[in-house]
Scaffold this active site. Structure first.
Site, short mmCIF file in Angstrom:
data_model
loop_
_atom_site.label_atom_id
_atom_site.label_comp_id
_atom_site.label_asym_id
_atom_site.label_seq_id
_atom_site.Cartn_x
_atom_site.Cartn_y
_atom_site.Cartn_z
N GLU A 77 -5.45 -8.40 -1.68
CA GLU A 77 -6.21 -8.25 -0.42
C GLU A 77 -7.64 -7.92 -0.77
O GLU A 77 -7.91 -6.99 -1.53
CB GLU A 77 -5.66 -7.11 0.45
CG GLU A 77 -4.39 -7.42 1.17
CD GLU A 77 -3.97 -6.30 2.13
OE1 GLU A 77 -4.84 -5.64 2.71
OE2 GLU A 77 -2.74 -6.11 2.26
N GLU A 112 0.82 -1.22 0.00
CA GLU A 112 0.00 0.00 0.00
C GLU A 112 0.86 1.27 0.00
O GLU A 112 0.72 2.15 0.84
CB GLU A 112 -0.98 -0.02 1.17
CG GLU A 112 -1.97 -1.18 1.03
CD GLU A 112 -3.09 -1.20 2.05
OE1 GLU A 112 -2.91 -0.67 3.14
OE2 GLU A 112 -4.15 -1.75 1.74
C1 BG6 Z 1 -4.62 -3.15 4.46
C2 BG6 Z 1 -3.31 -3.67 4.98
O1 BG6 Z 1 -4.65 -1.78 4.71
O2 BG6 Z 1 -5.81 -3.57 5.00
C3 BG6 Z 1 -3.43 -4.83 5.94
O3 BG6 Z 1 -2.41 -3.98 3.96
C4 BG6 Z 1 -4.67 -4.65 6.79
O4 BG6 Z 1 -2.24 -4.91 6.67
C5 BG6 Z 1 -5.88 -4.67 5.89
O5 BG6 Z 1 -4.79 -5.60 7.81
C6 BG6 Z 1 -7.20 -4.59 6.62
O6 BG6 Z 1 -7.20 -3.48 7.47
P1 BG6 Z 1 -7.54 -3.61 9.00
O7 BG6 Z 1 -7.26 -2.26 9.54
O8 BG6 Z 1 -8.98 -3.97 9.08
O9 BG6 Z 1 -6.65 -4.67 9.55
#
Ligand code: BG6
Length: 483
Positions: free
Chosen positions: A377, A176
């Site tokens: 993701e 990111e």
């Molecule tokens: C992304 C990151 O921003 O979102 C992850 O790359 C993160 O590390 C994921 O865990 C989900 O966000 P969160 O804050 O719900 O864990």
């Protein structure tokens, strides 16, 4: 109809700081994440310069993947994962970041993890920097604001690429990276702290310094790509962005222009540099307008040009709206909230769920770059409650994933070159934004609560069996299952 290509890479993802724990094991030193306290939806995580007794630092123990990796990878294999995305904790390999010699015990840990993956035919995909800059580099150099840190990063990258050249093929440079276009990216992407005990979500920001550091991160990424090509021409290296998909709230031309401006800066800028190899005009204009005067060395242009990535990877969780009008209801989101979209529902953490936005985003990326795309993701953070028999019926997660996979299929019909999908997260891990365990994303429940209580036992959720079927049928069968 068969839509997903035969070699489509189905899998799941994690990051070292959110799953490994063992924060000081076998020579590892602290990373920036080891100084982040636990928070919640209503309480920001705080960076503390020291480790305060009695405070909770979730990364210190996380879900102990460091010791449980065999059991966890066996479960991933049972689901049929073709790929497992994880990050290497830089501070396990070069504990201070600027060490001359790598830490052999740290290297051996990832040897064991990759060997275990290979045993099951799972392709590891490695993020080189997932919010895990060694803390010493933060203190002594102010992170990537110091150009020398790009050299330390290259040393680390060359070391792990040489070591794992026959075990890992897919690499991502900075997780990111576009987080750094916003003040929040200071800490986790750039390793910059401008005041003691800062809040991660609301840091003191020096914009000039931040864009200078981002320039150094671009150079570091480009040098990693060049190193990869030298070490093993078969390597595939990707950029990694959080795509914050935006819509204009109204059809007023002003809203459209605002949307374009933000979309350019937040979503397009970093990928343009990493894929096209130079700064786009709209960023030069932004820098000028904001009197940001970057120090650029004569060789930088060639470094960026020679370090373009092979594929585009991104995270996608939600979308939001933008408008020039005041007074509209707002919403939260991954890294960035926005104006509420009246047509979308939100998750328990206030992120707007928008599967169709994924199809739009995939098409946008395809049109803009024309290189292979990997969704690294996507998933739903939710509270999971085991029933009396200990089963977790996470139908809400299955629905979320089903809707997004359906839109991926449509995007493939649109001729988008989508090569893989790693769901966030393979198993329950610590939330990055809030530091909670309660915000769970995994197919595998980990028995640990926010106070650190629990057996750490791993339990297959309903989504585990559902995703197994999805993989088995190569995305052909997304229907519900009974457990
Ligand atoms: C992304 C990151 O921003 O979102 C992850 O790359 C993160 O590390 C994921 O865990 C989900 O966000 P969160 O804050 O719900 O864990």
């Amino acid at each position: 109809m068969k839509l997903f290509p035969d070699n489509f890479l189905w899998g799941g993802a994690v990051a070292a700081n959110q799953c490994e724990g063992a924060w000081k094991a076998d020579g590892k030193k602290e990373s920036i994440c080891d100084h982040l306290t636990a928070g919640s939806l209503n309480k920001n995580r705080v960076f503390t310069s020291g480790i305060i007794e009695g405070e909770s630092y979730p990364s210190h123990t996380a879900v102990d993947f460091y010791h449980c990796y065999k059991e966890d990878i066996a479960l991933f294999a049972e689901m049929g994962f073709k790929v497992f995305r994880l990050s290497i904790a830089w501070s396990r390999i070069f504990p201070h970041g600027d060490d001359e010699i790598p830490n052999e015990e740290g290297l051996q840990f990832y040897d064991r993890v990759f060997d275990e993956c290979r045993r099951y035919g799972i392709e590891p995909m490695v993020t080189l920097s997932h919010f895990e800059i060694p803390y010493h580099l933060v203190k002594a150099y102010k992170g990537f604001s110091d150009r020398r840190v790009t050299g330390f990063f290259e040393r680390y990258v060359r070391c792990v690429m040489e070591r794992y050249k026959d075990k890992v093929k897919y690499w991502l440079t900075f997780n990111e990276i576009n987080f750094a276009t916003m003040p929040m990216g200071n800490l986790e992407v750039l390793g910059i702290i401008n005041r003691e005990d800062d809040e991660v979500a609301n840091p003191l920001d020096d914009r000039n310094l931040r864009f200078q550091a981002l320039h150094h991160v671009f150079l570091a990424s480009a040098r990693a790509v060049a190193a990869a090509k030298e070490i093993n021409p078969e390597f595939k290296v990707g950029c990694m962005l959080a795509h914050i998909t935006m819509y204009p709230l109204t059809s007023r031309p002003e809203d459209m222009l605002l949307m374009q401006e933000l979309d350019h800066l937040i979503n397009d800028f970093c990928a343009d540099v990493q894929i096209k190899g130079s700064y786009p005009g709209y960023v030069l204009r932004y820098l000028e307008k904001n009197q940001i005067d970057l120090t650029v060395e004569p060789e930088d242009e060639a470094v960026l040009r020679n370090g373009c990535v092979d594929f585009y990877s991104f995270s996608y969780y939600m979308s939001n709206c933008v408008t020039t009008e005041e007074g509209h209801a707002t919403t939260l989101g991954n890294l960035l909230g926005g104006v509420k979209n009246p047509y979308l529902e939100t998750s328990q953490w206030g992120w707007q769920i928008d599967p169709k936005g994924l199809r739009y985003t995939l098409n946008k990326i395809q049109d803009r770059y024309g290189i292979p795309i990997f969704i690294v993701e996507n998933g739903l953070g939710a509270v999971d409650e085991p029933d009396d028999n200990g089963c977790i019926h996470d139908d809400y997660r299955i629905n979320y994933l089903r809707q997004h996979i359906t839109e991926m299929e449509r995007a493939i019909e649109d001729k988008v070159d989508l090569i893989g999908y790693t769901v966030w997260s393979a198993l329950d891990i610590v939330s990055s934004g809030t530091g909670e365990m309660k915000k769970r994303y995994g197919f595998i429940y980990v028995d640990k609560d926010d106070q650190g209580n629990g057996t750490m036992k791993r339990v297959r959720k309903k989504s585990f069996y559902w995703y197994k079927k999805v993989i088995q049928t190569n995305g052909g069968d997304l229907t519900d299952i009974e457990i």
